[in-house]
Design an enzyme around this catalytic site. Sequence first.
Site, PDB file in Angstrom:
ATOM      1  N   ASP A  47     -11.715 -37.891   9.554  1.00  0.00           N
ATOM      2  CA  ASP A  47     -12.213 -37.101   9.909  1.00  0.00           C
ATOM      3  C   ASP A  47     -12.551 -37.248  11.115  1.00  0.00           C
ATOM      4  O   ASP A  47     -13.888 -38.364  10.822  1.00  0.00           O
ATOM      5  CB  ASP A  47     -12.177 -35.653   9.166  1.00  0.00           C
ATOM      6  CG  ASP A  47     -10.912 -34.939   8.098  1.00  0.00           C
ATOM      7  OD1 ASP A  47      -9.700 -35.364   8.854  1.00  0.00           O
ATOM      8  OD2 ASP A  47     -10.983 -34.802   6.572  1.00  0.00           O
ATOM      9  N   TYR A  75     -14.680 -42.710  -1.869  1.00  0.00           N
ATOM     10  CA  TYR A  75     -15.357 -41.663  -1.184  1.00  0.00           C
ATOM     11  C   TYR A  75     -16.352 -41.404  -1.823  1.00  0.00           C
ATOM     12  O   TYR A  75     -16.939 -41.433  -2.571  1.00  0.00           O
ATOM     13  CB  TYR A  75     -14.561 -40.622  -0.753  1.00  0.00           C
ATOM     14  CG  TYR A  75     -12.914 -40.591   0.195  1.00  0.00           C
ATOM     15  CD1 TYR A  75     -13.346 -41.173   1.081  1.00  0.00           C
ATOM     16  CD2 TYR A  75     -12.139 -41.937  -0.409  1.00  0.00           C
ATOM     17  CE1 TYR A  75     -12.444 -41.192   2.348  1.00  0.00           C
ATOM     18  CE2 TYR A  75     -10.292 -41.685   0.378  1.00  0.00           C
ATOM     19  CZ  TYR A  75     -10.578 -41.444   1.034  1.00  0.00           C
ATOM     20  OH  TYR A  75      -9.283 -41.573   2.407  1.00  0.00           O
ATOM     21  N   ASP A  89     -14.523 -27.876   4.752  1.00  0.00           N
ATOM     22  CA  ASP A  89     -15.591 -28.813   4.604  1.00  0.00           C
ATOM     23  C   ASP A  89     -16.664 -27.839   5.879  1.00  0.00           C
ATOM     24  O   ASP A  89     -16.521 -27.071   6.702  1.00  0.00           O
ATOM     25  CB  ASP A  89     -14.862 -29.822   5.645  1.00  0.00           C
ATOM     26  CG  ASP A  89     -14.872 -29.936   7.413  1.00  0.00           C
ATOM     27  OD1 ASP A  89     -14.505 -28.622   7.931  1.00  0.00           O
ATOM     28  OD2 ASP A  89     -14.288 -30.447   7.617  1.00  0.00           O
ATOM     29  N   ARG A 181     -10.895 -32.796   1.187  1.00  0.00           N
ATOM     30  CA  ARG A 181     -11.789 -31.584   1.374  1.00  0.00           C
ATOM     31  C   ARG A 181     -10.940 -30.865   0.478  1.00  0.00           C
ATOM     32  O   ARG A 181     -11.385 -30.161  -0.356  1.00  0.00           O
ATOM     33  CB  ARG A 181     -11.349 -30.978   2.766  1.00  0.00           C
ATOM     34  CG  ARG A 181     -12.067 -31.628   4.515  1.00  0.00           C
ATOM     35  CD  ARG A 181     -11.955 -31.010   5.154  1.00  0.00           C
ATOM     36  NE  ARG A 181     -10.592 -32.018   5.998  1.00  0.00           N
ATOM     37  CZ  ARG A 181      -9.237 -31.557   6.236  1.00  0.00           C
ATOM     38  NH1 ARG A 181      -9.758 -30.446   6.917  1.00  0.00           N
ATOM     39  NH2 ARG A 181      -8.596 -32.435   6.884  1.00  0.00           N
TER      40      ARG A 181
END
Length: 304
Positions: A47, A75, A89, A181
């Site tokens: 993103d 992550y 987000d 997310r």
Amino acid sequence: MARGRKGNPISGWLVVDKPAGVTSTAVVGKVRWALNAQKAGHAGTLDPAATGVLAIALGEATKTVPYITDATKCYRFVVNLGAATNTDDAEGEVIATRDSRPSDAEIEAALGQFRGDIQQVPPQFSAVRVDGERAYDLAREGEQMELAARPLFVEKLEVISRPSADQVELEMICGKGGYVRSIARDLGEALGCLGHVAWLRRVWSGPFRAEEGISPDEIERLSRTPELEARLLPVEAGLTGLPRVEATPEGAVRLGHGNPGMVLGNLPWGTEAWAAFEGRAVAVGRYQSGELHPARVFVLPPAR
């Protein structure tokens, strides 16, 4: 008469440490321009607000993209507790809030349901296709969609820190197709407080590490120079997750023409593997009784 493709026939991998505020597509474009490369693509989008590993494949390395896309990834991210957003987000609009905040013990207990083989519904703002259109395009038009859940394997999901009652920092190692997310959204719902991603960083993707990545600013500074080309990793870096076999000289010739070729190795029948000859990748295919049956063939110069 067919036109030749513009640019140089450069092949290899460039690991970029993507900053926030730039799209993955823009980074690919910058890399392709800086190296004057004929062909470039990435192995898994990030993103715009996310940072970390963006692996860029050039030339023949684009044939190995699926093996990095399918690889395990790690992550680090922070979840803002107490609010849900329409994008899941911090870039999105707050659509609901809650005053309750979970304890550390409650967070630890809730994480268990997000480990192992799980089903995950993608965010409304995602690249999933709905009736031929991207979900994020429909979401921008205000349409609410019932997106189908998708399988995801989560190898690890652990608390790294608790900066405040309103935030928790997590680390996740997962397989292909994971949406951080969605993890933040669903964890917030499971805790009864709601949640969304505050920030997100891809620490590693398959064999590629963020600390080894180059920044877009450095790419621009070194553009069109041998120094930037020297930062390229070989095509073979994208194949480290597959078994390797050695092609015989005759086998290498046959594989190079797309035919089954003899290799030196002893793998179970049907195993996907890659064949090397004189240190370079020749083909990826299935091993069958001493031969590799190629699915992808590489056109690479001899090793220097």
